[in-house]
Design an enzyme around this catalytic site. Sequence first.
Site, PDB file in Angstrom:
ATOM      1  CG  ASP A 174      -1.995   1.068   1.182  1.00  0.00           C
ATOM      2  OD1 ASP A 174      -2.148   1.730   0.141  1.00  0.00           O
ATOM      3  OD2 ASP A 174      -2.693   1.242   2.203  1.00  0.00           O
ATOM      4  CB  SER A 175       0.451   4.778  -0.739  1.00  0.00           C
ATOM      5  OG  SER A 175      -0.745   5.055  -0.035  1.00  0.00           O
ATOM      6  N   GLY A 222      -4.070   8.221  -3.990  1.00  0.00           N
ATOM      7  CA  GLY A 222      -5.411   8.588  -4.434  1.00  0.00           C
ATOM      8  C   GLY A 222      -5.470   9.671  -5.498  1.00  0.00           C
ATOM      9  CB  CYS A 229      -4.317   0.135  -1.494  1.00  0.00           C
ATOM     10  SG  CYS A 229      -4.779   1.750  -2.162  1.00  0.00           S
ATOM     11  CG  ASN A 230     -10.568  -0.427  -0.832  1.00  0.00           C
ATOM     12  OD1 ASN A 230     -10.196  -0.102   0.293  1.00  0.00           O
ATOM     13  ND2 ASN A 230     -11.385  -1.444  -1.021  1.00  0.00           N
ATOM     14  CB  THR A 231      -7.074   3.781  -4.661  1.00  0.00           C
ATOM     15  OG1 THR A 231      -8.044   4.432  -3.837  1.00  0.00           O
ATOM     16  CG2 THR A 231      -6.815   4.633  -5.884  1.00  0.00           C
ATOM     17  CB  CYS A 259     -10.843   3.745   2.436  1.00  0.00           C
ATOM     18  SG  CYS A 259      -9.113   4.271   2.621  1.00  0.00           S
ATOM     19  CB  THR A 260      -7.359  -0.700   3.543  1.00  0.00           C
ATOM     20  OG1 THR A 260      -6.474   0.233   2.905  1.00  0.00           O
ATOM     21  CG2 THR A 260      -7.818  -1.733   2.526  1.00  0.00           C
ATOM     22  CG  HIS A 261      -5.813   4.600   5.340  1.00  0.00           C
ATOM     23  ND1 HIS A 261      -5.481   4.237   4.057  1.00  0.00           N
ATOM     24  CD2 HIS A 261      -4.687   5.118   5.888  1.00  0.00           C
ATOM     25  CE1 HIS A 261      -4.202   4.542   3.835  1.00  0.00           C
ATOM     26  NE2 HIS A 261      -3.706   5.077   4.936  1.00  0.00           N
TER      27      HIS A 261
END
Length: 261
Positions: free
Chosen positions: A7-8, A40, A70-72, A177-179
């Site tokens: 992920d970022s 994003g 990460c969804n994006t 969103c995973t966050h």
Amino acid sequence: MKIALMDSGLGLLAATAAVRRLRPDADLVLSLDPDGMPWGPRTAEDLTERALAVAEAAAAQRPDALIVGCNTATVHALTALRARLEPAVPVVGTVPAIKPAAAGGGPVAIWATPATTGSPYQRGLIENFADGVDVAEVPCWGLAEAVEGADETAVDAAVRAAAELTPDDVTTVVLGCTHYELVAERIRGAVQRPGRPPLVLHGSAGAVAAQALRRIGVRPDPAATPLGGVTVLLSGREGALPDAALTYEEGRLLAAASPVR
């Protein structure tokens, strides 16, 4: 056994903790992109380029599977990641849990980043998996960024703002969103209405972790001896978990139960 996650930033912590709970003996590789975050606002092409670099850094550690936490990145880069890494490394993406949420009958709210809210991708998931269910799309301005920075004041403000946009009759919230999974209980507290049935939250971390194990033919074993280590990559360089990770239970689990290098 070695599982990599990418992920970022800290959005991968929820799936990482889920893998750790299912297989505490697995070695973990966390590949983050502090040099390129946030992903994003990037174009699909730029995001895919960053995601491929982060994935290749993880693949150099020779994992048995890679989770895109990460969804994006899943939306824009999953096809390219699979073309680059599979079949040598199975790649598992993260999709909002709209299907299981809709199975409960609703009404459902999908909390997602503003870029994802109303997107053709999310609308397609709603049409395919939530037909006939009342679904509200809720943009969560600044919430992912506040979680990433472990800014508790900003998290509370963003959660309150999104809760105000959430219909009162909602019974289920999809954490798109995973966050958001890192602050799930704050979201529950903000959306739960007095006198209403207990709110149901649907994240993706558990399903993604289980799918990664299935892809490599391994069964969950929560009682396994917790010997698995954690390697952290920061834009390809070995480093340490960001200090902000320890703000969250998922980050503390990794630090407490695993040797981190």
